[in-house]
Design a protein around this motif. Structure first.
Motif, PDB file in Angstrom:
ATOM      1  N   LEU A  45       0.829  -1.201   0.000  1.00  0.00           N
ATOM      2  CA  LEU A  45       0.000   0.000   0.000  1.00  0.00           C
ATOM      3  C   LEU A  45       0.870   1.260   0.000  1.00  0.00           C
ATOM      4  O   LEU A  45       1.813   1.373   0.784  1.00  0.00           O
ATOM      5  CB  LEU A  45      -0.911   0.003   1.226  1.00  0.00           C
ATOM      6  CG  LEU A  45      -1.897   1.166   1.347  1.00  0.00           C
ATOM      7  CD1 LEU A  45      -2.908   1.126   0.198  1.00  0.00           C
ATOM      8  CD2 LEU A  45      -2.626   1.112   2.685  1.00  0.00           C
ATOM      9  N   ARG A  46       0.560   2.194  -0.882  1.00  0.00           N
ATOM     10  CA  ARG A  46       1.282   3.461  -0.964  1.00  0.00           C
ATOM     11  C   ARG A  46       0.282   4.614  -0.859  1.00  0.00           C
ATOM     12  O   ARG A  46      -0.728   4.652  -1.571  1.00  0.00           O
ATOM     13  CB  ARG A  46       2.042   3.573  -2.290  1.00  0.00           C
ATOM     14  CG  ARG A  46       3.103   2.498  -2.484  1.00  0.00           C
ATOM     15  CD  ARG A  46       4.264   2.694  -1.513  1.00  0.00           C
ATOM     16  NE  ARG A  46       5.295   1.668  -1.705  1.00  0.00           N
ATOM     17  CZ  ARG A  46       5.334   0.529  -1.013  1.00  0.00           C
ATOM     18  NH1 ARG A  46       4.412   0.290  -0.098  1.00  0.00           N
ATOM     19  NH2 ARG A  46       6.293  -0.357  -1.245  1.00  0.00           N
ATOM     20  N   THR A  47       0.557   5.549   0.066  1.00  0.00           N
ATOM     21  CA  THR A  47      -0.348   6.679   0.272  1.00  0.00           C
ATOM     22  C   THR A  47       0.444   7.863   0.815  1.00  0.00           C
ATOM     23  O   THR A  47       1.513   7.690   1.426  1.00  0.00           O
ATOM     24  CB  THR A  47      -1.479   6.309   1.258  1.00  0.00           C
ATOM     25  OG1 THR A  47      -2.288   7.462   1.496  1.00  0.00           O
ATOM     26  CG2 THR A  47      -0.911   5.814   2.569  1.00  0.00           C
ATOM     27  N   ASP A  48      -0.076   9.054   0.603  1.00  0.00           N
ATOM     28  CA  ASP A  48       0.594  10.265   1.090  1.00  0.00           C
ATOM     29  C   ASP A  48       0.234  10.565   2.536  1.00  0.00           C
ATOM     30  O   ASP A  48       0.896  11.393   3.182  1.00  0.00           O
ATOM     31  CB  ASP A  48       0.211  11.469   0.217  1.00  0.00           C
ATOM     32  CG  ASP A  48       0.728  11.316  -1.214  1.00  0.00           C
ATOM     33  OD1 ASP A  48       1.763  10.636  -1.385  1.00  0.00           O
ATOM     34  OD2 ASP A  48       0.084  11.861  -2.133  1.00  0.00           O
ATOM     35  N   HIS A  49      -0.808   9.933   3.049  1.00  0.00           N
ATOM     36  CA  HIS A  49      -1.258  10.204   4.410  1.00  0.00           C
ATOM     37  C   HIS A  49      -1.206   8.920   5.233  1.00  0.00           C
ATOM     38  O   HIS A  49      -1.311   7.812   4.694  1.00  0.00           O
ATOM     39  CB  HIS A  49      -2.685  10.755   4.403  1.00  0.00           C
ATOM     40  CG  HIS A  49      -2.833  12.005   3.605  1.00  0.00           C
ATOM     41  ND1 HIS A  49      -2.421  13.237   4.058  1.00  0.00           N
ATOM     42  CD2 HIS A  49      -3.348  12.211   2.362  1.00  0.00           C
ATOM     43  CE1 HIS A  49      -2.670  14.156   3.138  1.00  0.00           C
ATOM     44  NE2 HIS A  49      -3.243  13.552   2.090  1.00  0.00           N
ATOM     45  N   PRO A  50      -1.037   9.058   6.531  1.00  0.00           N
ATOM     46  CA  PRO A  50      -0.997   7.848   7.367  1.00  0.00           C
ATOM     47  C   PRO A  50      -2.338   7.113   7.348  1.00  0.00           C
ATOM     48  O   PRO A  50      -3.395   7.730   7.199  1.00  0.00           O
ATOM     49  CB  PRO A  50      -0.673   8.386   8.759  1.00  0.00           C
ATOM     50  CG  PRO A  50      -1.086   9.811   8.730  1.00  0.00           C
ATOM     51  CD  PRO A  50      -0.873  10.287   7.335  1.00  0.00           C
ATOM     52  N   VAL A  51      -2.240   5.817   7.481  1.00  0.00           N
ATOM     53  CA  VAL A  51      -3.428   4.952   7.551  1.00  0.00           C
ATOM     54  C   VAL A  51      -3.372   4.213   8.871  1.00  0.00           C
ATOM     55  O   VAL A  51      -2.339   3.615   9.218  1.00  0.00           O
ATOM     56  CB  VAL A  51      -3.467   3.953   6.382  1.00  0.00           C
ATOM     57  CG1 VAL A  51      -4.657   3.012   6.523  1.00  0.00           C
ATOM     58  CG2 VAL A  51      -3.520   4.686   5.055  1.00  0.00           C
ATOM     59  N   PHE A  52      -4.464   4.241   9.612  1.00  0.00           N
ATOM     60  CA  PHE A  52      -4.509   3.541  10.893  1.00  0.00           C
ATOM     61  C   PHE A  52      -5.554   2.433  10.831  1.00  0.00           C
ATOM     62  O   PHE A  52      -6.712   2.673  10.464  1.00  0.00           O
ATOM     63  CB  PHE A  52      -4.859   4.491  12.039  1.00  0.00           C
ATOM     64  CG  PHE A  52      -4.961   3.790  13.370  1.00  0.00           C
ATOM     65  CD1 PHE A  52      -3.820   3.396  14.057  1.00  0.00           C
ATOM     66  CD2 PHE A  52      -6.209   3.502  13.929  1.00  0.00           C
ATOM     67  CE1 PHE A  52      -3.912   2.740  15.269  1.00  0.00           C
ATOM     68  CE2 PHE A  52      -6.307   2.840  15.144  1.00  0.00           C
ATOM     69  CZ  PHE A  52      -5.151   2.458  15.811  1.00  0.00           C
ATOM     70  N   LEU A  53      -5.137   1.209  11.171  1.00  0.00           N
ATOM     71  CA  LEU A  53      -6.035   0.061  11.190  1.00  0.00           C
ATOM     72  C   LEU A  53      -6.262  -0.379  12.636  1.00  0.00           C
ATOM     73  O   LEU A  53      -5.319  -0.805  13.318  1.00  0.00           O
ATOM     74  CB  LEU A  53      -5.456  -1.102  10.387  1.00  0.00           C
ATOM     75  CG  LEU A  53      -5.114  -0.856   8.911  1.00  0.00           C
ATOM     76  CD1 LEU A  53      -4.660  -2.151   8.262  1.00  0.00           C
ATOM     77  CD2 LEU A  53      -6.310  -0.280   8.168  1.00  0.00           C
ATOM     78  N   GLU A  54      -7.495  -0.250  13.074  1.00  0.00           N
ATOM     79  CA  GLU A  54      -7.871  -0.795  14.380  1.00  0.00           C
ATOM     80  C   GLU A  54      -8.229  -2.265  14.166  1.00  0.00           C
ATOM     81  O   GLU A  54      -9.183  -2.577  13.459  1.00  0.00           O
ATOM     82  CB  GLU A  54      -9.069  -0.040  14.946  1.00  0.00           C
ATOM     83  CG  GLU A  54      -9.561  -0.600  16.269  1.00  0.00           C
ATOM     84  CD  GLU A  54     -10.933  -0.064  16.647  1.00  0.00           C
ATOM     85  OE1 GLU A  54     -11.002   1.011  17.254  1.00  0.00           O
ATOM     86  OE2 GLU A  54     -11.934  -0.728  16.309  1.00  0.00           O
ATOM     87  N   LEU A  55      -7.450  -3.160  14.761  1.00  0.00           N
ATOM     88  CA  LEU A  55      -7.594  -4.597  14.524  1.00  0.00           C
ATOM     89  C   LEU A  55      -7.949  -5.317  15.815  1.00  0.00           C
ATOM     90  O   LEU A  55      -7.186  -5.274  16.789  1.00  0.00           O
ATOM     91  CB  LEU A  55      -6.302  -5.170  13.944  1.00  0.00           C
ATOM     92  CG  LEU A  55      -5.769  -4.477  12.673  1.00  0.00           C
ATOM     93  CD1 LEU A  55      -4.428  -5.059  12.272  1.00  0.00           C
ATOM     94  CD2 LEU A  55      -6.774  -4.587  11.534  1.00  0.00           C
ATOM     95  N   LEU A  56      -9.099  -5.977  15.832  1.00  0.00           N
ATOM     96  CA  LEU A  56      -9.564  -6.712  17.004  1.00  0.00           C
ATOM     97  C   LEU A  56      -9.898  -8.145  16.601  1.00  0.00           C
ATOM     98  O   LEU A  56     -10.633  -8.363  15.633  1.00  0.00           O
ATOM     99  CB  LEU A  56     -10.804  -6.041  17.615  1.00  0.00           C
ATOM    100  CG  LEU A  56     -10.607  -4.603  18.106  1.00  0.00           C
ATOM    101  CD1 LEU A  56     -11.946  -3.985  18.483  1.00  0.00           C
ATOM    102  CD2 LEU A  56      -9.652  -4.562  19.292  1.00  0.00           C
ATOM    103  N   ALA A  57      -9.369  -9.128  17.305  1.00  0.00           N
ATOM    104  CA  ALA A  57      -9.529 -10.531  16.926  1.00  0.00           C
ATOM    105  C   ALA A  57     -10.953 -11.036  17.095  1.00  0.00           C
ATOM    106  O   ALA A  57     -11.377 -11.953  16.385  1.00  0.00           O
ATOM    107  CB  ALA A  57      -8.569 -11.406  17.734  1.00  0.00           C
ATOM    108  N   CYS A  58     -11.684 -10.479  18.041  1.00  0.00           N
ATOM    109  CA  CYS A  58     -13.051 -10.948  18.312  1.00  0.00           C
ATOM    110  C   CYS A  58     -14.058 -10.097  17.534  1.00  0.00           C
ATOM    111  O   CYS A  58     -13.976  -8.865  17.554  1.00  0.00           O
ATOM    112  CB  CYS A  58     -13.353 -10.895  19.807  1.00  0.00           C
ATOM    113  SG  CYS A  58     -12.276 -11.956  20.794  1.00  0.00           S
ATOM    114  N   GLY A  59     -14.993 -10.769  16.868  1.00  0.00           N
ATOM    115  CA  GLY A  59     -15.994 -10.064  16.085  1.00  0.00           C
ATOM    116  C   GLY A  59     -16.823  -9.120  16.940  1.00  0.00           C
ATOM    117  O   GLY A  59     -17.406  -9.522  17.936  1.00  0.00           O
ATOM    118  N   GLY A  60     -16.861  -7.841  16.546  1.00  0.00           N
ATOM    119  CA  GLY A  60     -17.598  -6.848  17.319  1.00  0.00           C
ATOM    120  C   GLY A  60     -16.775  -6.214  18.414  1.00  0.00           C
ATOM    121  O   GLY A  60     -17.197  -5.230  19.023  1.00  0.00           O
TER     122      GLY A  60
END
Length: 569
Positions: free
Chosen positions: A284-299
């Protein structure tokens, strides 16, 4: 049980169903002697095997004893209470929960959400300083374990910050004194391993299930407790950090800390969604930061592996939102909270050749690509994945359903062919499905070598209605005597599959009967001969006795005086 792994198998309860393998996202299961055990160095402690095990053979390490010993030692133990407690104990007010924890012996209670707010502040600052970088949240220990073990090339994308629980533990030691001990209580199994990895911050981690059992054993009913003036969270009540256990809650916290962050925010929950989200992210290439909130449990954490399974995700989410105060103003970050995870190299990959895979597949009867059914019965997504696991010593040949079915069919076929009794299996229409040579020899008439498969029983035997009766009733017809073409058969008829398959076994009783009569006749002949011999012996003995008596009498008479009687008076 491996002390380094929070999840283990109770061997006596494992039923070799392989459901844990199907559910495990990283296949951290080893089957040996029919038992599925957890491979500690591969496990990410997501708890999916625990939740899916139909027999409850997958267990979670019980750490209550460790905490009770800590309390008994006189240590000041402070609880770090996960914010999802609001949805798991919806009937309780904060003061009642704190009072219950105090009765268990804890010195004080604090909200893990305070640590979450620390993490949000640092993330807001981090994102404001980045350009074109994709950052993964490090709040979920399951996601962190997965990335470090299975996608190490993405480790630089992790934020590098402590999790909210660890950040909170450090905050408590700073504000209350380094002499205290901190015990985390929440819905997460992976927090146990996190505590093992950071004993200087967390002394132990308990699940909500362990807390409920502890309260029950102590006969403490929190909802009936009266709050005391001192029953307050220390050092203060949390704000937007309380949203962390729901999907998108971390992003809300970051934005509350810094509204001007020019970043793309995305939230993914559920391990399968997380794995799909990070796939290809390195390109992935982008000019702005990307933040991924990742949670293992659904919901989110409100659906963690050790929460009470009451209420839907929406209801739990609403409870958390309503119990979380709004942020009054952005909070500047405190001292750095960079992660200090101990070195944990990813599992060593084993190079498996194509030839090894083919050898394993052939050993289970899969000689062509068409033979690879990929039925998932063994727990693996494909036959090739099973072959790899077998090569690495994590799987057994009898896990392959197709192989075991073929093996059973071969054994059944051999047994049927070798049995002297006649055997026939018919379908619901009483057409022959399978039979053995003895059945063909007894009932096929003048052409015993022709195939009988598909032939109607009524064309071969007059007693076919007995099969129909058993097929309809489902009852067994044991030891029925049938006469056919000069033979007497002892037969047993029973269903193999109700309303679908019926089997008949016939034993030729004629030949054994003749043999029995011959044995009886010969035995009688022997008896007769013995009787004649005895009679002859008796006759000879009697004849000899008579002759002896005559001889002895003549001798006696020769010694008597002539004209005497032998009696003196």
């Amino acid at each position: 049980m491996n002390a380094l792994c929070p999840v283990y198998t109770e061997r006596t309860e494992c039923q070799d169903c392989y459901k844990c393998i199907r559910e495990c996202p990283v296949k951290a299961i080893k089957v040996e002697s029919g038992y599925a055990s957890v491979v500690a160095e591969l496990c990410i402690s997501c708890g999916r095997c625990v939740a899916s095990c139909p027999n409850g053979a997958k267990k979670v390490r019980y750490d209550r004893g460790r905490v009770e010993r800590l309390l008994a030692s006189g240590a000041e133990v402070v609880v770090s209470l996960a914010p999802s407690w609001a949805s798991d104990f919806p009937e309780l007010r904060p003061g009642q929960m704190i009072a219950a924890l105090r009765l268990l012996g804890f010195h004080a209670a604090s909200e893990t959400a305070l640590g979450a707010q620390e993490v949000s502040a640092h993330l807001a600052q981090l994102l404001s300083e980045q350009s074109g970088r994709t950052v993964f949240s490090a709040a979920c220990p399951v996601v962190v374990e997965f990335v470090r073990k299975y996608r190490p090339e993405l480790t630089p994308n992790l934020s590098g910050l402590l999790s909210p629980a660890l950040a909170h533990a450090r905050l408590l030691r700073t504000s209350l004194g380094d002499h205290i001990s901190v015990v985390f209580i929440g819905p997460c199994i992976a927090k146990k391993k996190e505590a093992d990895q950071h004993p200087g911050l967390l002394s132990a981690a308990l699940t909500f299930a362990e807390l409920r059992n502890w309260l029950r054993d102590r006969e403490i009913i929190p909802a009936q407790l009266t709050e005391m003036p001192g029953d307050r969270f220390v050092p203060e009540t949390a704000r937007e950090g309380g949203l962390y256990p729901i999907e998108g809650g971390m992003i809300t916290g970051i934005k509350a800390q810094c509204q001007a962050v020019d970043a793309a925010f995305m939230s993914f929950s559920g391990l399968s969604n997380v794995l799909s989200a990070i796939d290809g992210i390195a390109e992935l290439r982008t000019d702005h930061p990307v933040f991924l909130e990742l949670l293992a449990c659904g919901g989110g954490c409100v659906n963690g592996p050790k929460v009470a399974r009451t209420g839907g995700t929406a209801a739990k989410r609403l409870k958390v939102i309503r119990s979380t105060p709004s942020a009054e103003r952005p909070q500047p970050p405190s001292e750095p909270i960079e992660s200090d995870y101990p070195p944990d190299p990813p599992p060593n990959g084993v190079a498996i050749s194509e030839q090894q895979i083919r050898d394993v597949l052939r050993s289970v009867g899969k000689f062509t690509v068409e033979d690879e059914l990929n039925c998932n019965g063994c727990g693996y997504d494909s036959c090739r994945e099973f072959a790899k696991a077998f090569t690495m010593g994590r799987a057994e040949r009898n896990m392959c359903v197709g192989y075991m079915r073929q093996l059973a069919q071969k054994k059944t076929h051999v047994l049927m062919q070798k049995m002297p009794s006649a055997i026939v299996i018919a379908d619901e229409n009483l057409r022959i499905v399978e039979y053995n040579p003895s059945f063909s020899r007894f009932f096929a008439g003048d052409d015993p070598d022709s195939s009988l498969e598909g032939t109607e029983l009524s064309a071969l035997v007059p007693f076919f209605n007995l099969f129909r009766m058993v097929l309809n009733s489902g009852d067994e017809l044991p030891d029925r005597e049938i006469r056919f073409r000069g033979r007497v058969f002892n037969c047993s008829i029973f269903t193999i599959e109700k309303d679908a398959l019926v089997c008949g076994i016939f034993r030729d009783a004629t030949k054994p009967t003749l043999e029995k009569e011959q044995i009886i006749q010969r035995a009688r002949q022997v008896i007769q001969k013995n009787l004649l011999t005895v009679q002859q012996i008796a006759y000879l003995i009697g004849e000899n006795a008579a002759e002896s008596e005559i001889t002895l009498n003549s001798i006696v008479e020769s010694f008597l005086p002539k004209g005497g009687s032998g009696d003196e008076g």
